[in-house]
Design an enzyme around this catalytic site. Structure first.
Site, PDB file in Angstrom:
ATOM      1  N   ARG A  71       0.722  -0.890   0.092  1.00 55.77           N
ATOM      2  CA  ARG A  71      -0.270  -0.161   0.059  1.00 55.77           C
ATOM      3  C   ARG A  71       1.215   0.732   0.319  1.00 55.77           C
ATOM      4  O   ARG A  71       0.794   2.001  -0.754  1.00 55.77           O
ATOM      5  CB  ARG A  71      -0.600  -0.111   1.131  1.00 55.77           C
ATOM      6  CG  ARG A  71      -1.650   0.656   1.007  1.00 55.77           C
ATOM      7  CD  ARG A  71      -2.979   1.569   2.164  1.00 55.77           C
ATOM      8  NE  ARG A  71      -3.574  -0.075   3.125  1.00 55.77           N
ATOM      9  CZ  ARG A  71      -2.757  -0.155   4.116  1.00 55.77           C
ATOM     10  NH1 ARG A  71      -1.690   0.958   4.510  1.00 55.77           N
ATOM     11  NH2 ARG A  71      -3.548  -0.859   4.987  1.00 55.77           N
ATOM     12  N   TYR A 124     -13.104  21.965 -11.107  1.00 55.85           N
ATOM     13  CA  TYR A 124     -13.763  20.383 -11.710  1.00 55.85           C
ATOM     14  C   TYR A 124     -14.312  19.804 -10.755  1.00 55.85           C
ATOM     15  O   TYR A 124     -14.563  20.128  -9.548  1.00 55.85           O
ATOM     16  CB  TYR A 124     -12.979  19.792 -11.915  1.00 55.85           C
ATOM     17  CG  TYR A 124     -12.819  17.903 -11.708  1.00 55.85           C
ATOM     18  CD1 TYR A 124     -13.733  17.812 -13.114  1.00 55.85           C
ATOM     19  CD2 TYR A 124     -13.145  16.390 -11.059  1.00 55.85           C
ATOM     20  CE1 TYR A 124     -13.820  16.659 -13.642  1.00 55.85           C
ATOM     21  CE2 TYR A 124     -13.425  15.713 -11.011  1.00 55.85           C
ATOM     22  CZ  TYR A 124     -14.066  15.288 -11.816  1.00 55.85           C
ATOM     23  OH  TYR A 124     -14.018  14.199 -12.243  1.00 55.85           O
ATOM     24  N   ASP A 196      -3.150  22.723  -9.268  1.00 57.43           N
ATOM     25  CA  ASP A 196      -4.421  21.475 -10.334  1.00 57.43           C
ATOM     26  C   ASP A 196      -3.797  21.950 -11.138  1.00 57.43           C
ATOM     27  O   ASP A 196      -4.093  22.558 -11.825  1.00 57.43           O
ATOM     28  CB  ASP A 196      -5.809  21.224  -9.408  1.00 57.43           C
ATOM     29  CG  ASP A 196      -5.695  19.989 -11.042  1.00 57.43           C
ATOM     30  OD1 ASP A 196      -5.225  19.792 -11.706  1.00 57.43           O
ATOM     31  OD2 ASP A 196      -7.078  19.520 -10.176  1.00 57.43           O
ATOM     32  N   LYS A 221      -4.881  12.143 -17.081  1.00 56.02           N
ATOM     33  CA  LYS A 221      -5.051  13.065 -17.923  1.00 56.02           C
ATOM     34  C   LYS A 221      -3.547  13.141 -19.368  1.00 56.02           C
ATOM     35  O   LYS A 221      -3.273  12.172 -19.645  1.00 56.02           O
ATOM     36  CB  LYS A 221      -4.757  14.117 -17.647  1.00 56.02           C
ATOM     37  CG  LYS A 221      -6.785  14.193 -16.823  1.00 56.02           C
ATOM     38  CD  LYS A 221      -8.326  13.547 -17.032  1.00 56.02           C
ATOM     39  CE  LYS A 221      -8.663  13.615 -16.251  1.00 56.02           C
ATOM     40  NZ  LYS A 221      -9.775  12.738 -16.091  1.00 56.02           N
TER      41      LYS A 221
END
Ligand code: PLP
Length: 409
Positions: A71, A124, A196, A221
C-alpha cells in the site's frame, strides 16, 4: 552539445540541479537498469508484501518509511514518483489511484476540524462536490473566492486558513489564474498554495517555479496521455510529502496506485512534451477556426489573443495545451445538435487523451439531476458551454468534422 556529466545522477535519486533536458529526464530519471537485470524498461512488481531475511532487516525497512507492504511502497511506483517530482522541480512526490484520491489525500491529511480551505470559485465538478458536500461534514470550512482577482485573497484568509487551492487552467473554461500573484498574497499571510496543474502538465507549466508549494495532477489525463488508466499525483517539499505518504496514503485514504498503472504512466510520460506540442498546435488552430465561425458565439483558449488571461498564460505556460471551451449562438439545444452530428470526435468526458474528446457539461448535469436533485453547474459554466480536448489526430480531419457539425443549426 548536451552535458552528459549528470547521467550518473539521473538514474539515482531526484537531482534538480541536473543539466539534462526535460525530455531526457522524462525518459530516464530515477531508473537504473543495473539494479533490474539490465532491463531497459522498469519491471512491474505485482506483490502485496515484502519478505525479510531477519527481524532486524524488517525493522530497517520500517524505519525507511513503511517499506513493508505494497500500500505504501512499490519499486515501479517509486520510479514514477521520483520522475514526476524531478519534472515538476519538487523535492518529493506521491502517486495515488486517481486525481480525486490525490485531492482527498491532500485535504484530509493537511486539514482538521475547524480549519479553513480557500478555493477558487470554479473547480472540476467532483472537486466541487468534495469541497461543498464532503469537507463541511468533517468540520472543515471552505471559502470560495474569485482568484482571478488575487487581491481578494487577503480578506478571505483567517488564522484558521491552512491552504489555498485552485486549478490553472481552470476546468472547464480554461480560465487562467496568476500563480505568482496568488502565491505572493497567500505567503504574506503564511498560507500554503496548492495548484491543480492537470490541464497543463509539467511539460507546459511548473507551478513551483512561480511560488506554489504543492502541485496536484490527475495522471489520468495528459501525463499518461492514452486514456487507458487512472492515476493521481502530489508533488512538493519532502516534509509535506512525508506526511501525505505516512498518514494520508498509509491510513487515511489507502488510495494506492496499481503498479501496472504506474508502468503505463511511465510509458506515457516518455512522450509527454512531444504530445503537448501537438495538442497545443492543433488546439490553437481549432480555436482560431471556431473564433472565425459564424455559428460560434465565443471561444476560450489561453493562447488566443482574445482570452482575458492571455498575458498570464504566456508568462507561466510554454504553450496553450489542448483544452478549449466554446459556446454557440444556438445555445443549449444547438450544442446537443452539433455534438450529435460529429463523426470523428468522441462524445465523452475526460481529457488529455490521444483521441479528441468533446463534452457538454450542461447536458450531463441535467441528466444527473434525475438522480441528484442538487446537482448544478460550477460557477461560471453556462448552459451553452462545450468543452473540447483536442487529441493527436490530423488537425485538418478534426477541423473538417467540426465544420460539418456546425452547418446552420
Ligand atoms: N483535476 C482536474 C482538473 C480534472 O479535470 C480531473 C478529472 O477530470 C480531476 C482533477 C480528477 O482526476 P481523476 O479523474 O483522475 O480522479
Amino acid at each position: 552539445m548536451t552535458d552528459t556529466s549528470d547521467l550518473g545522477d539521473i538514474r539515482g535519486h531526484a537531482d534538480h540541479s541536473s543539466n539534462l533536458g526535460f525530455d531526457t529526464r522524462a525518459i530516464h530519471h530515477a531508473f537504473d537498469p543495473a539494479g533490474f537485470s539490465r532491463a531497459v524498461k522498469p519491471p512491474v512488481f505485482l506483490t502485496s508484501t515484502y519478505g525479510f531475511e531477519s527481524v532486524a532487516e524488517n525493522d530497517a525497512a520500517a524505519a525507511l518509511g513503511g517499506r513493508l507492504y505494497a500500500r505504501e511502497y512499490n519499486p515501479t511506483t517509486e520510479i514514477l514518483e521520483q520522475r514526476l517530482a524531478n519534472l515538476e522541480g519538487a523535492e518529493a512526490g506521491l502517486v495515488l489511484s486517481t486525481g480525486m484520491a490525490a485531492f482527498g489525500t491532500l485535504v484530509l491529511s493537511l486539514l482538521s476540524q475547524g480549519d479553513e480551505l480557500v478555493v477558487h470559485k470554479t473547480l472540476y465538478s467532483n472537486t466541487v462536490a468534495m469541497v461543498e458536500q464532503g469537507l463541511p461534514r468533517f468540520g472543515i470550512k471552505v471559502v470560495p473566492v474569485d482568484l482571478s482577482e488575487p487581491g481578494k485573497l487577503n480578506a478571505a484568509i483567517t488564522e484558521r486558513t491552512r491552504l489555498v487551492y485552485f486549478e490553472t487552467p481552470v476546468n472547464p473554461l480554461s480560465a487562467i489564474l496568476d500563480i505568482a500573484a496568488i502565491a505572493e498574497q497567500a505567503h504574506a499571510r503564511k498560507v500554503k498554495v496548492a495548484v491543480d496543474s492537470t490541464f497543463a502538465s509539467p511539460a507546459l507549466q511548473r507551478p513551483l517555479e512561480y511560488g506554489a508549494d504543492l502541485v496536484l495532477h490527475s495522471l489520468t489525463k495528459y501525463i499518461n496521455g492514452h486514456g487507458d488508466t487512472l492515476g493521481g499525483a502530489l508533488l512538493g517539499d519532502a516534509e509535506t510529502l512525508h506526511t501525505l505518504h505516512e498518514t494520508g496514503l498509509r491510513y487515511i485514504t489507502g488510495a494506492t496506485l496499481s503498479p501496472l498503472s504506474a508502468f503505463l504512466i511511465l510509458r506515457g510520460l516518455k512522450t509527454l512534451s512531444l504530445r503537448m506540442e501537438r495538442h497545443s498546435a492543433s488546439a490553437l488552430k481549432i480555436a482560431r477556426m471556431l473564433e472565425a465561425h459564424p455559428a460560434v458565439a465565443w471561444v476560450s483558449y489561453p493562447f488566443l489573443e482574445s482570452h482575458p488571461g492571455f498575458a498570464t498564460a504566456r508568462k507561466q505556460m510554454a504553450q496553450g495545451s489542448g483544452m478549449l471551451a466554446f459556446g454557440l449562438h444556438a445555445g443549449f439545444d444547438g450544442a446537443r445538435t452539433m455534438m450529435d452530428r460529429l463523426k470523428l470526435l468522441t462524445r465523452a468526458v475526460s481529457l488529455g487523451d490521444a483521441d479528441s474528446l468533446i463534452y457538454h457539461p450542461a447536458s450531463l448535469m441535467r441528466a444527473r439531476q434525475s438522480i441528484r436533485k442538487d446537482a448544478q453547474l460550477a460557477d461560471g459554466v453556462g448552459e451553452e458551454l462545450i468543452r473540447l480536448s483536442v487529441g493527436l489526430e490530423d488537425v485538418n480531419d478534426l477541423i473538417a468534422d467540426l465544420q460539418q457539425a456546425l452547418q446552420p443549426l
